[in-house]
Design an enzyme around this catalytic site. Sequence first.
Site, PDB file in Angstrom:
ATOM      1  N   ARG A  95      27.264  57.153  46.052  1.00  0.00           N
ATOM      2  CA  ARG A  95      27.808  55.842  46.410  1.00  0.00           C
ATOM      3  C   ARG A  95      29.138  55.532  45.749  1.00  0.00           C
ATOM      4  O   ARG A  95      29.955  54.793  46.314  1.00  0.00           O
ATOM      5  CB  ARG A  95      26.771  54.771  46.069  1.00  0.00           C
ATOM      6  N   TYR A 103      13.220  66.566  54.610  1.00  0.00           N
ATOM      7  CA  TYR A 103      13.592  67.117  55.901  1.00  0.00           C
ATOM      8  C   TYR A 103      12.963  68.507  56.075  1.00  0.00           C
ATOM      9  O   TYR A 103      12.097  68.885  55.301  1.00  0.00           O
ATOM     10  CB  TYR A 103      15.112  67.094  56.055  1.00  0.00           C
ATOM     11  N   GLY A 157      25.026  65.044  56.432  1.00  0.00           N
ATOM     12  CA  GLY A 157      24.150  65.999  57.089  1.00  0.00           C
ATOM     13  C   GLY A 157      24.565  66.249  58.530  1.00  0.00           C
ATOM     14  O   GLY A 157      24.777  65.307  59.294  1.00  0.00           O
ATOM     15  N   PRO A 166      26.625  64.630  49.742  1.00  0.00           N
ATOM     16  CA  PRO A 166      26.452  64.354  51.168  1.00  0.00           C
ATOM     17  C   PRO A 166      25.810  62.989  51.386  1.00  0.00           C
ATOM     18  O   PRO A 166      24.825  62.656  50.734  1.00  0.00           O
ATOM     19  CB  PRO A 166      25.527  65.480  51.634  1.00  0.00           C
ATOM     20  N   GLN A 218      27.137  70.169  55.081  1.00  0.00           N
ATOM     21  CA  GLN A 218      25.702  70.175  54.810  1.00  0.00           C
ATOM     22  C   GLN A 218      24.951  70.307  56.131  1.00  0.00           C
ATOM     23  O   GLN A 218      25.120  69.480  57.035  1.00  0.00           O
ATOM     24  CB  GLN A 218      25.228  68.915  54.101  1.00  0.00           C
TER      25      GLN A 218
END
Length: 357
Positions: free
Chosen positions: A313, A177, A56, A23, A98
């Site tokens: 990436r 988070y 996300g 993600p 996600q």
Amino acid sequence: MTTLFSSYRLGDLTLPNRMVMAPMTRARATTSGLATPSMATYYAQRATAGLIVSEGVQPSLIGQSNPGTPGLHTDEQAASWRAVTDAVHVNGGRIFAQLMHGGRVSHPDTTGHQPVGPSAIAAVGDVFTPTGPQPAPMPLELDTAEVPQHAHAYAEAARRAIDAGFDGVELHGANGYLISQFLSSNANRRTDRYGGTIAGRIRFAVETVAATVDAIGAARTGIRLSPGGGFWGVEETDALALNTALLTELDRLQLAYVHLEVTTDEEVLIGLRRTWPSTLIVNPVLPMGPKQTGRAEADHWLGLGADLISFGRGFLANPDLVERLRTGLPIAPVDETTYYQGGDTGYLTYPAYQHTA
């Protein structure tokens, strides 16, 4: 012999290889959190991954961390994702959403609400807002009675995700988070049932996963964790004991997978592999660190017992990353300036490898 290109059975899904697209926030949704046609193209371009985990997606408005991110808390948002999931499936792929609640990593300028968290302790650093980076504000500490509402927000978003065609969901329990904040030894200073001891600090994560499993089934539910990670000022001073206790509880729920980031010592992660008997995804390098995951790092963790390997990436600039790694083709570099700028440049403009005569 198991390799990165061996197939794997994940719940009801057969993955053609063991490469997972990790993600990654791209901030290309509309201001109302809708998925766009460009997002459908972006994910479809990368459908050769064994599994895609989406960027996300906020399960509630107050859970939105960054501007430009998509949601799954309205019917309109859920409907907008159908074009994305259809495009991935038509191209032979599989995709989990996600679900990411930012907790204290948010700003009123983004959501219109004061962020919330386990304790009234601000995140460390500047957060993104529609007018640029601003210092992370002080969050409102959730009352004990309010905490379950946020756990069930993930479950409601999970139901919408399945209705929108996703194959499952991954709960974002990593990187500072909301779930990570509850797990933390410094962001969570609560003295009620959701804080204090390790049993208290893992409670929100366990209740959130259990609610999601009740909503969509265990085979469609995974979770991502960053043991010992220090994102946004979050600390876990007891990473091995904390995550061992968490994985022990999660094992009882028979999740599809646990997705670990390499954010602590290898010895700790190997210990967690021993604790977790089911599917393990490993992200072998520090997210946003100086190094990208390559074939060597992937093979190393497959040898240590990971079942699947997530690449971040590498998939941005290489929509055909699976084939490039399979055949030893060069890996194209990514333009970091286009990560979050919006538009299709640096989003849809990375080509598959061009063979020359």
